[in-house]
Scaffold this motif. Structure first.
Motif, PDB file in Angstrom:
ATOM      1  N   GLU A 207     -20.476  31.120 -20.990  1.00 35.05           N
ATOM      2  CA  GLU A 207     -21.233  31.455 -22.208  1.00 35.05           C
ATOM      3  C   GLU A 207     -20.804  32.823 -22.721  1.00 35.05           C
ATOM      4  O   GLU A 207     -20.594  33.022 -23.907  1.00 35.05           O
ATOM      5  N   GLU A 208     -20.685  33.776 -21.767  1.00 38.25           N
ATOM      6  CA  GLU A 208     -20.307  35.137 -22.171  1.00 38.25           C
ATOM      7  C   GLU A 208     -18.894  35.195 -22.751  1.00 38.25           C
ATOM      8  O   GLU A 208     -18.563  36.118 -23.482  1.00 38.25           O
ATOM      9  N   LEU A 209     -18.102  34.216 -22.391  1.00 42.24           N
ATOM     10  CA  LEU A 209     -16.746  34.171 -22.961  1.00 42.24           C
ATOM     11  C   LEU A 209     -16.753  33.533 -24.349  1.00 42.24           C
ATOM     12  O   LEU A 209     -15.714  33.356 -24.956  1.00 42.24           O
ATOM     13  N   ARG A 210     -17.976  33.175 -24.790  1.00 40.72           N
ATOM     14  CA  ARG A 210     -18.181  32.546 -26.100  1.00 40.72           C
ATOM     15  C   ARG A 210     -17.447  31.216 -26.228  1.00 40.72           C
ATOM     16  O   ARG A 210     -16.850  30.881 -27.247  1.00 40.72           O
ATOM     17  N   LEU A 211     -17.524  30.487 -25.134  1.00 41.54           N
ATOM     18  CA  LEU A 211     -16.920  29.158 -25.150  1.00 41.54           C
ATOM     19  C   LEU A 211     -17.876  28.187 -25.822  1.00 41.54           C
ATOM     20  O   LEU A 211     -19.098  28.308 -25.677  1.00 41.54           O
TER      21      LEU A 211
ATOM     22  N   ALA B 219      -8.193  35.701 -19.692  1.00 42.32           N
ATOM     23  CA  ALA B 219      -7.301  35.155 -20.729  1.00 42.32           C
ATOM     24  C   ALA B 219      -8.059  34.538 -21.899  1.00 42.32           C
ATOM     25  O   ALA B 219      -7.638  34.669 -23.048  1.00 42.32           O
ATOM     26  N   ILE B 220      -9.170  33.868 -21.624  1.00 41.01           N
ATOM     27  CA  ILE B 220      -9.846  33.110 -22.690  1.00 41.01           C
ATOM     28  C   ILE B 220     -10.190  33.981 -23.914  1.00 41.01           C
ATOM     29  O   ILE B 220      -9.864  33.614 -25.042  1.00 41.01           O
ATOM     30  N   PRO B 221     -10.810  35.163 -23.721  1.00 49.07           N
ATOM     31  CA  PRO B 221     -11.143  35.957 -24.913  1.00 49.07           C
ATOM     32  C   PRO B 221      -9.912  36.322 -25.744  1.00 49.07           C
ATOM     33  O   PRO B 221      -9.945  36.249 -26.967  1.00 49.07           O
ATOM     34  N   PHE B 222      -8.810  36.700 -25.073  1.00 50.68           N
ATOM     35  CA  PHE B 222      -7.606  37.054 -25.836  1.00 50.68           C
ATOM     36  C   PHE B 222      -7.075  35.842 -26.601  1.00 50.68           C
ATOM     37  O   PHE B 222      -6.642  35.965 -27.737  1.00 50.68           O
TER      38      PHE B 222
ATOM     39  N   LYS C  92      -5.094  28.272 -13.970  1.00 51.29           N
ATOM     40  CA  LYS C  92      -4.410  28.653 -15.210  1.00 51.29           C
ATOM     41  C   LYS C  92      -4.498  27.546 -16.272  1.00 51.29           C
ATOM     42  O   LYS C  92      -4.532  27.831 -17.455  1.00 51.29           O
ATOM     43  N   THR C  93      -4.548  26.296 -15.809  1.00 55.27           N
ATOM     44  CA  THR C  93      -4.540  25.200 -16.791  1.00 55.27           C
ATOM     45  C   THR C  93      -5.756  25.292 -17.708  1.00 55.27           C
ATOM     46  O   THR C  93      -5.630  25.243 -18.933  1.00 55.27           O
ATOM     47  N   LEU C  94      -6.934  25.439 -17.123  1.00 60.49           N
ATOM     48  CA  LEU C  94      -8.126  25.539 -17.969  1.00 60.49           C
ATOM     49  C   LEU C  94      -8.137  26.851 -18.754  1.00 60.49           C
ATOM     50  O   LEU C  94      -8.714  26.921 -19.831  1.00 60.49           O
ATOM     51  N   ALA C  95      -7.477  27.871 -18.185  1.00 57.56           N
ATOM     52  CA  ALA C  95      -7.454  29.161 -18.889  1.00 57.56           C
ATOM     53  C   ALA C  95      -6.829  29.005 -20.272  1.00 57.56           C
ATOM     54  O   ALA C  95      -7.189  29.714 -21.202  1.00 57.56           O
ATOM     55  N   TYR C  96      -5.870  28.080 -20.423  1.00 58.14           N
ATOM     56  CA  TYR C  96      -5.331  27.916 -21.783  1.00 58.14           C
ATOM     57  C   TYR C  96      -5.909  26.692 -22.480  1.00 58.14           C
ATOM     58  O   TYR C  96      -6.067  26.674 -23.694  1.00 58.14           O
ATOM     59  N   LEU C  97      -6.264  25.640 -21.697  1.00 54.78           N
ATOM     60  CA  LEU C  97      -6.764  24.422 -22.361  1.00 54.78           C
ATOM     61  C   LEU C  97      -8.101  24.639 -23.062  1.00 54.78           C
ATOM     62  O   LEU C  97      -8.336  24.119 -24.150  1.00 54.78           O
TER      63      LEU C  97
END
Ligand SMILES: Nc1ncnc2c1ncn2[C@@H]1O[C@H](COP(=O)(O)OP(=O)(O)OP(=O)(O)O)[C@@H](O)[C@H]1O
Length: 627
Positions: free
Chosen positions: A47-51, A74-77, A94-99
């Motif tokens: 949530e804090e990552l604003r997903l 990575a997610i916020p960037f 890492k996969t979910l970090a970009y997906l």
């Protein structure tokens, strides 16, 4: 003589007060900085990552509750639209970090009715296996989020008509290998101009491998059409000159994220993997692997790496004489069979998988062997392997619940070692590795050890001698092992290999049609069936207790107990059935232990048991942001 001119008392008082005030301010600043640091170190939630809430709900359904450090960073960037280079060790998520951010960005576009003529997002991976894995992950997220987004996968081996069909629905996401793209251009399946118009996000996953798979020219044909506005993401488990090259080739002013645990030392193998080695002669490797498996001093499931396909069959034939059933995975097998073997292994349908890692290595070895054979035996007809150039088992594949990786043959490089070992200790699990090191392997092994120990810590033992196998225990099996090894002749190996391939080609067709109708059915074919026509002799199958020394019996009991304590019984394998199970060992979070510091590693404890990966005090610790 010193100047002792006295200050008036008032002046002194004022100075003291000022000094006290300055100290107070300094203290306050320290507190603020500390709080800020703590804030930074604190775990962030999705949530804090604003997903997007739909993604969070989908993750919850998959049993994923909180982001791993690479995801947190990575997610916020990525959501901000930055080009990102993310380097984090194997199995760190890492996969979910970009997906996740990629999907979120496409969610906001999906409102506009008009479909684009080409995909908005490309994910390039080095192997077909990885292509399938990433495609499965993104498809399941889309399904769980119930959004109108379409993902497809394309690999070079697909018939043209299948490729056309896949692209006909105007997918937003294309998962593919670099080799496939020029082929699609040449066949008119993809239009470079349309891609230039549509492409918004390009992901290079397992970037350290993309160039080593010989994809450089293919990648250049992609980069030439990537528009300047396209956001590029580069994910990698190791750093290499190849990654730097790719970074320069494609990315613009990227944010570079290197996540590591306390201290500056980078350690690419997860700290929850205990690494062991056994010194033995090349001929005694069969005897040692038999001892490890038969005496049960290593935990199942077990992934065994060999460097040539023939060696895989030799090992399989040898072990099956002792009643140990294994399955084989190599680049010669048809793709459907390979995917099915992976799926069965992940679902826990068998415990031992013998694998070659990728074809660049296997091919070189096979060719060297071919040369030898030519010299020795020019006229003999040899069985010629036809290897799939996009095959890659080790790299990036998410094997579920592998407890032990055994290097029967040592890998050819440090990177190869890191990627092999990274098949265990993934996500919240722990694992161990055992490398069988012959005198010929020693130079490469020393190189691996010194790389892992790092510059400052050269003498530390990152890979320790395997403690649970006594010489007596090994010797007690020598006679049987040597006797059986003699019976596994080159002819037997060749015949088994050809027979296995024939079977798998037939299976592959069956698998294709069966899976179209029953995509979830895993039990159609058994891949660990016996190759030899005779059943194992009872005296080889069951080793009498008197042959095993008490120490080894004790060790074996320990391993079994540890296995039971971890609830790791047969058929408890990962796979989707277990996805929602509560994690039992929540306290320790190996996903957070990036780049464990060698000196902080626990060195004791039973093989395959969870180590106290505490050294890092579990935090996302270092991020570098460079432009
Ligand atoms: N936040 C999370 N919480 C729990 N499990 C996770 C989380 N993120 C990912 N995983 C799981 O961790 C495992 C490893 O993830 P992934 O394959 O993305 O690792 P990786 O960093 O790409 O590794 P490699 O470099 O070997 O490819 C997968 O099974 C994945 O489902």
């Amino acid at each position: 003589m010193a100047n002792t001119k006295e200050k008036p008392v008032d002046d002194v008082n004022r100075e003291v007060k000022e000094a006290e005030k300055a100290e107070e301010v300094e203290e306050q600043r320290d507190v603020i900085e500390k709080e800020e640091e703590e804030e930074e170190e604190k775990d962030k939630s999705f949530e804090e990552l604003r997903l997007d809430p739909r993604l969070i709900r989908a993750l919850t359904k998959k049993g994923i509750e909180k982001p791993t450090p690479i995801q947190q960073t990575a997610i916020p960037f990525i959501l901000e639209g930055k080009d990102v280079v993310a380097k984090a060790k194997t199995g760190s998520g890492k996969t979910l970090a970009y997906l996740l951010p990629l999907l979120q960005k496409l969610f906001s576009d999906s409102g506009s009715k008009k479909k684009k003529p080409a995909p908005s997002a490309f994910v390039l991976v080095p192997s077909r296996e990885l292509c399938q894995q990433v495609y499965a992950e993104v498809s399941s997220l889309i399904e769980l989020c119930r959004v109108q987004i379409k993902a497809v996968q394309l690999t070079s081996g697909m018939p043209l008509s299948d490729m056309r069909n896949a692209l006909a629905g105007l997918p937003e996401i294309l998962v593919t290998t670099p080799a496939c793209i020029p082929k699609c251009f040449a066949d008119g399946v993809l239009d470079p101009a349309a891609i230039s118009d549509s492409l918004e996000i390009l992901v290079l996953d397992e970037a350290d491998l993309l160039l080593s798979y010989g994809y450089e020219d293919n990648l250049r044909s992609v980069t030439s059409i990537v528009p300047r506005r396209c956001q590029c993401l580069l994910m990698s488990a190791t750093t290499s000159s190849d990654v730097e090259k790719l970074k320069k080739l494609i990315l613009h002013n990227p944010v570079v994220l290197t996540l590591q645990e306390g201290g500056d030392k980078e350690e690419p193998v997860p700290s929850n993997v205990q690494q062991f080695w056994i010194s033995c002669s090349a001929q005694d490797k069969l005897l040692h692997i038999l001892s490890l498996l038969k005496l049960e001093v290593v935990q199942k499931k077990i992934l065994i790496f060999i460097n040539t396909i023939d060696m895989g069959f030799k090992l399989k034939l040898f072990l099956e004489k002792f009643g140990i059933k294994t399955a084989i995975l190599n680049g010669e097998l048809p793709q459907n069979s390979r995917l099915h073997i992976l799926e069965q292994f992940n679902a826990g349908l068998f415990d031992y998988l013998i694998a070659t890692d990728d074809n660049s290595q296997t091919k070189a070895k096979e060719e060297a062997k071919d040369e030898d054979n030519k010299d020795n035996n020019k006229k003999k007809r040899r069985f010629k392997p036809k290897l799939d150039a996009e095959f890659g088992v080790v790299r990036g594949i998410d094997f579920k619940k592998v407890h032990t990786v055994i290097n029967y043959d040592m890998p050819q490089s440090v990177t190869g070692y890191i990627h092999r070992i990274g098949r265990t200790g993934r996500a919240y699990s722990s694992g161990s590795s055992v490398s069988l090191v012959s005198p010929d392997d020693m130079e490469g092994f020393e190189e691996i050890k010194s790389f892992l120990a790092g510059e400052e810590d050269k003498d530390s033992d990152v890979i320790t001698p395997f403690p649970l196998l006594t010489e007596n225990a090994v010797e007690s099996l020598r006679y049987r092992a040597e006797d059986v090894a003699k019976s596994v002749t080159k002819i037997a190996v060749r015949e088994s290999r050809a027979q296995d391939l024939r079977n798998e080609i037939i299976n592959s067709e069956k698998l294709k049609s069966h899976f179209e109708a029953n995509p979830r059915d895993l039990d159609l074919l058994k891949h660990d069936k016996l190759l030899s026509k005779t059943a194992p002799a009872p005296h080889l199958k069951d080793i009498p207790e008197y042959l095993v020394d008490p120490k080894t019996q004790e060790a074996s009991k320990m391993v079994k107990l540890a296995r039971a304590a971890m609830g790791n019984s047969r058929r408890s394998g990962g796979g989707r059935n277990n996805a929602n199970k509560k994690r039992s060992r929540k306290g320790v979070d190996p996903l957070k232990t990036f780049s464990a510091n060698g000196s902080k590693r626990g060195r004791s404890g039973g093989v395959g048991q969870k180590k106290n990966g505490k050294g890092s005090s579990d935090g996302l610790t270092k991020k570098q942001r460079t432009a």
